[in-house]
Design a protein around this motif. Sequence first.
Motif, mmCIF file in Angstrom:
data_model
loop_
_atom_site.group_PDB
_atom_site.id
_atom_site.type_symbol
_atom_site.label_atom_id
_atom_site.label_comp_id
_atom_site.label_asym_id
_atom_site.label_seq_id
_atom_site.Cartn_x
_atom_site.Cartn_y
_atom_site.Cartn_z
ATOM 1 N N MET A 48 81.380 -48.040 -37.522
ATOM 2 C CA MET A 48 80.989 -48.770 -36.261
ATOM 3 C C MET A 48 81.137 -48.008 -35.035
ATOM 4 N N ASN A 49 81.795 -46.795 -35.044
ATOM 5 C CA ASN A 49 82.232 -45.879 -34.215
ATOM 6 C C ASN A 49 83.455 -46.397 -33.215
ATOM 7 N N TYR A 50 84.226 -47.349 -33.914
ATOM 8 C CA TYR A 50 85.258 -47.657 -33.416
ATOM 9 C C TYR A 50 86.610 -46.707 -33.402
ATOM 10 N N LYS A 52 86.565 -42.320 -33.867
ATOM 11 C CA LYS A 52 85.766 -41.103 -33.886
ATOM 12 C C LYS A 52 86.115 -40.060 -35.014
ATOM 13 N N TYR A 66 76.021 -41.495 -33.522
ATOM 14 C CA TYR A 66 76.771 -41.831 -32.271
ATOM 15 C C TYR A 66 77.005 -40.628 -31.379
ATOM 16 N N SER A 67 75.887 -40.002 -30.934
ATOM 17 C CA SER A 67 76.015 -38.998 -29.997
ATOM 18 C C SER A 67 76.104 -39.225 -28.680
ATOM 19 N N LYS A 69 76.381 -43.210 -25.642
ATOM 20 C CA LYS A 69 76.831 -44.504 -25.670
ATOM 21 C C LYS A 69 75.482 -45.247 -25.699
ATOM 22 N N GLU A 72 74.766 -45.704 -29.214
ATOM 23 C CA GLU A 72 75.791 -46.663 -29.875
ATOM 24 C C GLU A 72 75.386 -48.218 -29.768
ATOM 25 N N VAL A 73 74.738 -48.356 -28.605
ATOM 26 C CA VAL A 73 74.356 -49.813 -28.497
ATOM 27 C C VAL A 73 73.053 -50.085 -29.110
ATOM 28 N N HIS A 76 74.445 -50.715 -32.783
ATOM 29 C CA HIS A 76 75.096 -51.837 -33.083
ATOM 30 C C HIS A 76 74.063 -53.010 -32.896
ATOM 31 N N VAL A 79 73.856 -53.003 -36.835
ATOM 32 C CA VAL A 79 75.028 -52.604 -37.717
ATOM 33 C C VAL A 79 75.975 -53.764 -36.959
ATOM 34 N N PRO A 83 84.151 -60.135 -37.679
ATOM 35 C CA PRO A 83 85.141 -60.230 -37.014
ATOM 36 C C PRO A 83 86.417 -60.850 -37.688
#
Lengths: 310, 403
Positions: A48-50, A52, A66-67, A69, A72-73, A76, A79, A83
């Motif tokens: 999830m790139n939470y 690194k 995830y190169s 931001k 990343e959006v 997501h 993906v 929660p």
Amino acid sequence: MIEIQNITVQFGEMKVLNDISMSFEQGEMIGLVAPNGTGKSTFMNVLMNYVKPMKGKVVFKDGLCYSNKSNEVKIHQFVSMMPDQSDLYNHLTGYEHLKMFATMWQSDVKLIDETIEALNMRHYVNKKTGTYSLGMRQRLCFAMQIVTNTEIMMMDEVMNGLDPNNVEIISKILVKKKAEGKIIIIASHLLDNLEKYADRIFLFNEGKLVNTNQIIEGFSQAHIKTIRVKHMESTTKNQLQELYPAIKLQTLTNGLTLIHLPSSEASLLSSLTSFLVERHVVDFAFGKVTLNDLYSMYYHEDRKVTAKKA
Amino acid sequence: MWSYFKFEFKQFFTNKKNIAIYFLLAFATFFYVFKIAPAFEPIESVDYEEIEARYLTRQEFLDRMEGKDLYGIHPLVIFAIEIFKEINPIDKARLDALDAGDLKKYADLTSDWYYFTNSITYKSDTFSYNSKYFIENNQYAEDDAFYAYLEQAARYDTHSKADYALSMEIFEQRTALQTFERLLKGALPIILIVCVLLLAIDIVTKDRRHPSILKGFPISDWKRLLVKMFVALLGSLVLFVPPIVGFLIIGLQSGFGHFNLPSPVYAPHLDWRTEGKFEMMTLGTFLGQSFILLFAWFIVIINVVLLSSILLRSEMVNFAVGLLLIFGENFYFSRYVGYFWDIQNYPTSYIQVGQIISKQRNFYYMNDHLVFTLGLQLLLGLALVVIFLIILIALNRQYKLIK
């Protein structure tokens, strides 16, 4: 598709993920099994790139990684991760949570009602989540992820706090989602359930992800390869080893003895049955090594079982 | 982004702390409207009895001195006779105007009265301003009274040329719009700005309680922060709802007033003996400029809180930073210090919004450069710098808004 390339995550001196490389395909359900604190959640957090990674990258469809931001959006959008039930807004209703997720991922609003029905949440979904039991919260969290309708779904301990009926209901929904072509990655301690539905199961060992098929050849195939015996006397074990030197014996911490067979020949099975019955050992079963067995072998047997190098 | 806006909007307006702030502000407004405003007693009121008493006392003195030989009499008695002979006709005419209900004439005469009274009272050992200015050990009471007298003179002068209906409420600044004017020159701007600080204080940090829900939202950090800023701004505009309700109630009690009423602006360049010390702007202009400056403050406070939130991630630190900005002026404020220091270049000098627009602050600081346009430029400039920093941090690949 997810392609994990040489991912390494290190916290201090400890390498939680150590140069992991693998790929997951659409329509696959992946099971992750390991004791607490061995890296399951970290692995998902990397996806999830939470978190690194120190090294390596995760590549999704169209070469997206995830190169930056913006990517990343984009990632997501397809993906999502289930929660945690402790993060729910206690002053909002379950329905408001579902609507929030459906709106954020711009998925079909009809999916909300379908999911509510499928998970039998109708009687409580309009109450504030502060009044929910653990099981109700867990079902809501699962429903929240389902309404995102993303191509890749990750769930950490999804079955926590659920009764067997709800475990079965959720499992069926997961099978349905898998059939829709989604990649589902589940970390769970309900091993029987995972074994039943997951296409591939990975165990964590010293930062590596080890496929169960690498630990025990043909683990995922339904061949009789093992006799599982409860409470086998040590004298019986010695006699068995003397009579059948090709057979490998293994006793787990739960007292279960696994007799690993070199083949599934009927004559061997018949001879072994006679051997056991003659020594008044009646509580045994033919089959294969279960995930529970494997877990015990792998994590409680002082690492007697080692994986073949991937 | 729209989905996230709706989500944040709902979060903001269902936040118990925010609801409590609106509720307390509403309570304070109603307390003001029903308890404080009706009891408002302006120092410079239209008091027929007081004018009459002063007039009669002076007239009795003049009557008694009429025809007397003034040779060898104390010079102050002669001075009193001269002054009383000038001021008593004005007061008599003011009383007659009030008796006749001619408020325009009353305004004209009262303007003269204030100019004349001020000229003989300021720095005088013989005459004194209204005793109500000399309270709480105010060592600048005489200067404050000087300011108030000339302001009243200018206000009445404009009323005397008015093409609108006059009333006692307008003279005593009791109408709803004038009440707003008075409040904007007082504590209202600071109360509202502190409320904005309290509303915005947790707009980022509250997300820490729900990380697994929010982290995966498909929206970038800088867009989240932008949405939070807009939501906080909308929330701060809602702060005006209780005062507007209060405005309507005061309007029904004492009249609404109108935007063409005069709002005097201190004019340091004028010679007070010949020109007075005030120029005039309309109440509409005063209120408009005040709201623009106040809104600029809202933008600054919200963005400073956002920046502090993403850097330091603590509500207490946000609160401290906000308070430092709001009350920072107190660290250097001193009467007439603006003559020595370039306080006009500090954004914190513009916190007393109403006093900045009316330039009352210029009088206090003795600084001619403290003006609305410079204040607006400084505040918006500060806001732009802060927004730039926020976006710069949020776009950094290593930065995570929610950990």
